[in-house]
Scaffold this motif. Structure first.
Motif, mmCIF file in Angstrom:
data_model
loop_
_atom_site.group_PDB
_atom_site.id
_atom_site.type_symbol
_atom_site.label_atom_id
_atom_site.label_comp_id
_atom_site.label_asym_id
_atom_site.label_seq_id
_atom_site.Cartn_x
_atom_site.Cartn_y
_atom_site.Cartn_z
ATOM 1 N N VAL A 62 0.862 -1.188 0.000
ATOM 2 C CA VAL A 62 0.000 0.000 0.000
ATOM 3 C C VAL A 62 0.898 1.237 0.000
ATOM 4 N N PRO A 63 0.927 2.003 -1.104
ATOM 5 C CA PRO A 63 1.717 3.236 -1.102
ATOM 6 C C PRO A 63 0.987 4.340 -0.330
ATOM 7 N N GLN A 64 1.763 5.184 0.323
ATOM 8 C CA GLN A 64 1.156 6.319 1.033
ATOM 9 C C GLN A 64 2.067 7.536 0.920
ATOM 10 N N GLY A 65 1.441 8.714 0.680
ATOM 11 C CA GLY A 65 2.188 9.974 0.648
ATOM 12 C C GLY A 65 1.881 10.745 1.917
ATOM 13 N N GLY A 66 1.155 11.855 1.779
ATOM 14 C CA GLY A 66 0.834 12.693 2.943
ATOM 15 C C GLY A 66 -0.359 12.212 3.744
ATOM 16 N N GLU A 123 10.971 14.433 -6.348
ATOM 17 C CA GLU A 123 10.642 13.088 -5.869
ATOM 18 C C GLU A 123 9.226 13.060 -5.304
ATOM 19 N N ALA A 124 8.673 11.858 -5.265
ATOM 20 C CA ALA A 124 7.240 11.710 -4.973
ATOM 21 C C ALA A 124 6.856 12.173 -3.570
ATOM 22 N N GLY A 125 7.789 12.101 -2.615
ATOM 23 C CA GLY A 125 7.437 12.450 -1.237
ATOM 24 C C GLY A 125 7.543 13.935 -0.953
ATOM 25 N N GLU A 176 -3.999 5.604 -8.341
ATOM 26 C CA GLU A 176 -4.157 5.469 -6.887
ATOM 27 C C GLU A 176 -3.353 4.296 -6.296
ATOM 28 N N GLY A 177 -2.157 4.119 -6.820
ATOM 29 C CA GLY A 177 -1.263 3.104 -6.254
ATOM 30 C C GLY A 177 -1.623 1.682 -6.626
ATOM 31 N N THR A 178 -2.545 1.488 -7.570
ATOM 32 C CA THR A 178 -2.971 0.118 -7.904
ATOM 33 C C THR A 178 -2.152 -0.500 -9.036
ATOM 34 N N SER A 186 5.696 4.231 2.795
ATOM 35 C CA SER A 186 5.514 5.683 2.868
ATOM 36 C C SER A 186 6.603 6.374 2.044
ATOM 37 N N THR A 187 6.204 7.414 1.301
ATOM 38 C CA THR A 187 7.197 8.155 0.492
ATOM 39 C C THR A 187 7.818 9.324 1.261
ATOM 40 N N GLN A 188 7.517 9.427 2.557
ATOM 41 C CA GLN A 188 7.965 10.589 3.342
ATOM 42 C C GLN A 188 9.445 10.948 3.169
ATOM 43 N N GLY A 246 -7.931 5.521 0.170
ATOM 44 C CA GLY A 246 -7.051 4.763 -0.728
ATOM 45 C C GLY A 246 -5.696 4.433 -0.126
ATOM 46 N N ALA A 247 -5.254 5.202 0.868
ATOM 47 C CA ALA A 247 -3.918 4.980 1.425
ATOM 48 C C ALA A 247 -3.968 4.180 2.730
ATOM 49 N N THR A 248 -5.161 3.701 3.085
ATOM 50 C CA THR A 248 -5.299 2.918 4.329
ATOM 51 C C THR A 248 -5.416 1.435 3.964
ATOM 52 N N GLY A 304 1.114 11.628 -4.122
ATOM 53 C CA GLY A 304 -0.326 11.496 -3.872
ATOM 54 C C GLY A 304 -1.121 12.342 -4.863
ATOM 55 N N ASN A 305 -0.609 13.526 -5.191
ATOM 56 C CA ASN A 305 -1.281 14.389 -6.179
ATOM 57 C C ASN A 305 -1.351 13.683 -7.534
ATOM 58 N N LEU A 306 -0.251 13.005 -7.882
ATOM 59 C CA LEU A 306 -0.240 12.286 -9.163
ATOM 60 C C LEU A 306 -1.151 11.066 -9.111
HETATM 61 P P1 FAD Z 1 -2.338 9.941 0.139
HETATM 62 O O1 FAD Z 1 -3.566 10.318 0.884
HETATM 63 O O2 FAD Z 1 -1.189 9.462 0.945
HETATM 64 O O3 FAD Z 1 -2.700 8.851 -0.954
HETATM 65 C C1 FAD Z 1 -3.770 9.020 -1.837
HETATM 66 C C2 FAD Z 1 -3.785 7.845 -2.842
HETATM 67 O O4 FAD Z 1 -2.609 7.877 -3.641
HETATM 68 C C3 FAD Z 1 -3.775 6.468 -2.187
HETATM 69 O O5 FAD Z 1 -4.488 5.569 -3.005
HETATM 70 C C4 FAD Z 1 -2.300 6.069 -2.177
HETATM 71 O O6 FAD Z 1 -2.120 4.657 -2.181
HETATM 72 C C5 FAD Z 1 -1.823 6.692 -3.474
HETATM 73 N N1 FAD Z 1 -0.428 7.136 -3.473
HETATM 74 C C6 FAD Z 1 0.156 8.057 -2.646
HETATM 75 N N2 FAD Z 1 1.434 8.249 -3.023
HETATM 76 C C7 FAD Z 1 1.672 7.440 -4.078
HETATM 77 C C8 FAD Z 1 2.804 7.187 -4.914
HETATM 78 N N3 FAD Z 1 3.969 7.820 -4.726
HETATM 79 N N4 FAD Z 1 2.679 6.285 -5.919
HETATM 80 C C9 FAD Z 1 1.509 5.640 -6.135
HETATM 81 N N5 FAD Z 1 0.423 5.830 -5.379
HETATM 82 C C10 FAD Z 1 0.499 6.724 -4.367
HETATM 83 N N6 FAD Z 1 -7.886 17.056 -3.479
HETATM 84 C C11 FAD Z 1 -8.043 17.718 -4.656
HETATM 85 O O7 FAD Z 1 -7.859 17.118 -5.731
HETATM 86 N N7 FAD Z 1 -8.409 19.036 -4.670
HETATM 87 C C12 FAD Z 1 -8.595 19.757 -3.543
HETATM 88 O O8 FAD Z 1 -8.929 20.925 -3.608
HETATM 89 C C13 FAD Z 1 -8.396 19.085 -2.291
HETATM 90 N N8 FAD Z 1 -8.530 19.758 -1.125
HETATM 91 C C14 FAD Z 1 -8.323 19.100 0.060
HETATM 92 C C15 FAD Z 1 -8.423 19.820 1.252
HETATM 93 C C16 FAD Z 1 -8.194 19.183 2.468
HETATM 94 C C17 FAD Z 1 -8.278 19.965 3.740
HETATM 95 C C18 FAD Z 1 -7.879 17.794 2.487
HETATM 96 C C19 FAD Z 1 -7.621 17.064 3.770
HETATM 97 C C20 FAD Z 1 -7.792 17.082 1.317
HETATM 98 C C21 FAD Z 1 -8.003 17.718 0.086
HETATM 99 N N9 FAD Z 1 -7.876 17.035 -1.126
HETATM 100 C C22 FAD Z 1 -8.045 17.691 -2.314
HETATM 101 C C23 FAD Z 1 -7.593 15.582 -1.140
HETATM 102 C C24 FAD Z 1 -6.095 15.201 -1.028
HETATM 103 O O9 FAD Z 1 -5.344 16.165 -0.390
HETATM 104 C C25 FAD Z 1 -5.524 14.915 -2.405
HETATM 105 O O10 FAD Z 1 -6.153 13.759 -2.923
HETATM 106 C C26 FAD Z 1 -3.995 14.693 -2.453
HETATM 107 O O11 FAD Z 1 -3.610 14.649 -3.813
HETATM 108 C C27 FAD Z 1 -3.538 13.412 -1.775
HETATM 109 O O12 FAD Z 1 -2.125 13.467 -1.605
HETATM 110 P P2 FAD Z 1 -1.416 12.628 -0.428
HETATM 111 O O13 FAD Z 1 0.054 12.746 -0.618
HETATM 112 O O14 FAD Z 1 -1.943 13.005 0.882
HETATM 113 O O15 FAD Z 1 -1.877 11.144 -0.819
#
Ligand code: FAD
Length: 474
Positions: A64-68, A108-110, A198-200, A88-90, A75-77, A141-143
């Motif tokens: 299970v990949p996780q970013g922030g 880099e992804a983290g 989404e990491g799948t 974790s990519t931290q 999806g990250a749980t 996570g954005n990607l």
């Molecule tokens: P995570 O939550 O860690 O992971 C999200 C998904 O991506 C999981 O399925 C995980 O397995 C996968 N993943 C993470 N990293 C990788 C990697 N390196 N490779 C492959 N898979 C990976 N989203 C928007 O689009 N627009 C908004 O305006 C927006 N506003 C928000 C506001 C708040 C206050 C909050 C809490 C969330 C908001 N979000 C928004 C949702 C969220 O922040 C985004 O989806 C963000 O892109 C997730 O990034 P993350 O690093 O936290 O990913």
């Protein structure tokens, strides 16, 4: 099963977390999902990620990949079995290179999104992706979710902001796809396949992102409106008047700003009273590479037209960058203030802008019939046709009563989204929250092709299993 000592050998013992140290990684931001894992591992390089995925593939252990961990769809749980290894990519958080002449940066992804924006700013460039969670979410996570946010109108989603990727495949190989090319027609576009997956399908470890010139001028206004119809008429005037300089058009219901006022009393609302008399608000922004004076003139002309046409009841124009930030802060505080209304049932929908007003009216009515007293908490990126159409318990029983009926609420809302040609996930992704709904709304041929892609790229099914795709019919 994998021996923890083998994980220690790859990343060092201090980067393999179990027990209490692992707990923060095992539930989502909203506290809606709680999972378990064999271990949380924090690799520090792409090579370490590759070695770990190879190990998991050999042992048939889910990854299970996780970013922030700011994602809103679970999806990250990991699931509750405790079999998975959470990666974790931290620690994978370097800015590798910035090419000013090519307007690109390799990161880099983290890397935390805000740090990427900052690094671009320091060399006089803009990386425009902007989300409320930008202080914690990561580029990976954005990607993986193809994040959107508040500047999509002008710059597009994360997919449109990305030129190349580096990925660790489900077999533990490294695809070196970091390319700063705006043209590259050499076959299937794997970049677009991994973005939004989404990491799948694999783990994104780095990306080549597009940079833009810093805008010279920025004009922001908060508008008070009587209806969504008026908001759409104002949006049309802004599109005509600003063209490509229209950067943001965010819609907020009055009760969202009231929640911000209650939660964060230090934040000043520019209107005397947020009341039933002013039910909707819009945040409008133009950014321009021409002069401040020219931008302000265009801005005031369009606002004047909107007021004259009777679309805008009241308007406050930011007089400085600080005031502009304060207006945006109101908008960005809504997701946090929303918690004060209790855990909401969240819908992240996109529909054609032209059908938005009728959709909100019909769906509000249908929900009141089925669940009398629920509260509608509606805000979002109207300019992109994307609303966060959230539902809180209000006077309808308790929070837990409403959450127990989540699937029924989803059905009322998503059926209507589907009926007007919309999508049940505009920018947050699918994760585990909307996985089962895909079978109901996705074209069956499209879904079957998605299953085939998954089987081709991850034949052992170890990458973020049971997320995004509902179980295959065949
Ligand atoms: P995570 O939550 O860690 O992971 C999200 C998904 O991506 C999981 O399925 C995980 O397995 C996968 N993943 C993470 N990293 C990788 C990697 N390196 N490779 C492959 N898979 C990976 N989203 C928007 O689009 N627009 C908004 O305006 C927006 N506003 C928000 C506001 C708040 C206050 C909050 C809490 C969330 C908001 N979000 C928004 C949702 C969220 O922040 C985004 O989806 C963000 O892109 C997730 O990034 P993350 O690093 O936290 O990913």
């Amino acid at each position: 099963m994998i021996d923890l000592a083998v994980l220690h050998g790859i990343v060092g013992e201090q980067h393999v977390l179990t027990g209490d140290a692992a707990a923060p990684y095992l539930s989502d931001w909203r506290g809606r999902y709680i999972g378990a894992a064999l271990a949380v591992v924090r690799p520090g390089s792409t090579a370490e990620f590759a070695a770990l995925v190879r190990l998991c593939a050999d042992a048939g252990v889910p990854v299970v990949p996780q970013g922030g961990n700011t994602g809103l769809c679970g999806g990250a749980t990991p699931d509750a079995s405790g079999r998975a290894v959470l990666l974790s990519t931290q620690r994978l958080n370097r800015i590798r290179a910035i090419d000013r002449d090519n307007d690109t940066m390799d990161v880099e992804a983290g890397c935390v999104l805000q740090e990427v924006q900052q690094a671009a700013h320091e060399v006089g460039r803009l990386f425009p992706l902007s989300l409320g969670s930008e202080g914690s979410c990561t580029v990976g996570g954005n990607l993986a979710t193809n994040a959107g946010g508040t500047q999509v109108l002008r710059y597009g989603t994360m997919r449109e902001l990305t030129l190349g990727l580096e990925v660790v495949t489900a077999q533990g190989d490294i695809w070196h796809g970091l390319r700063g090319l705006r043209k590259d027609n050499t076959g299937y576009d794997l970049r677009d396949l991994y973005i939004g997956s989404e990491g799948t399908l694999g783990i994104i470890t780095a990306a080549t992102l597009k940079l833009y010139p810093l805008p010279v001028a920025r004009c922001t206004a908060l508008l008070a409106l009587s209806s969504i119809e008026d908001a759409i008429r104002t949006l049309t005037l802004a599109r005509q008047g600003f063209g490509a300089s229209l950067t943001g058009f965010e819609l907020m219901a009055g009760n969202c700003l009231q929640a911000v006022q209650r939660c964060f009393p230090a934040q000043q609302l520019p209107f005397d009273a947020v009341s039933a008399a002013l039910p909707w608000f819009a945040l409008l922004e133009l950014s321009d590479s021409e002069s401040e004076a020219r931008a302000r003139e265009r801005f005031e002309t369009v606002l004047g037209e909107a007021i004259e046409a009777g679309c805008v009841r009241d308007a406050v124009i930011a007089g400085s960058l600080a005031q502009s930030r304060a207006l945006w802060h109101l908008r960005e505080s809504i997701p946090l203030a929303e918690r004060e209304l209790g855990k909401c049932i969240k819908h992240d929908i996109s529909i054609p802008v032209s059908r938005m007003a009728a959709f909100v009216r019909d769906t509000n009515q249908a929900l009141q019939q089925a669940f009398p007293g629920v509260q509608h908490v509606i805000f979002g990126h109207l300019g992109d046709g994307n609303l966060h159409y959230n539902v809180a318990h209000g006077e309808h029983g308790s929070e837990s009563d409403l959450l127990a009926r989540q699937d029924a609420v989803f059905e009322v809302v998503h059926d209507r989204v589907h009926a007007v040609g919309g999508s049940i996930s505009a920018e947050h992704g699918v994760g585990q929250l909307k996985r089962d709904a895909l079978s109901r709304y996705k074209d069956p041929v499209e879904l079957a092709l998605m299953h085939r892609v998954k089987r081709a790229l991850d034949p052992l099914g170890i990458m973020n299993p049971d997320r995004v795709l509902p179980p295959a019919a065949i």
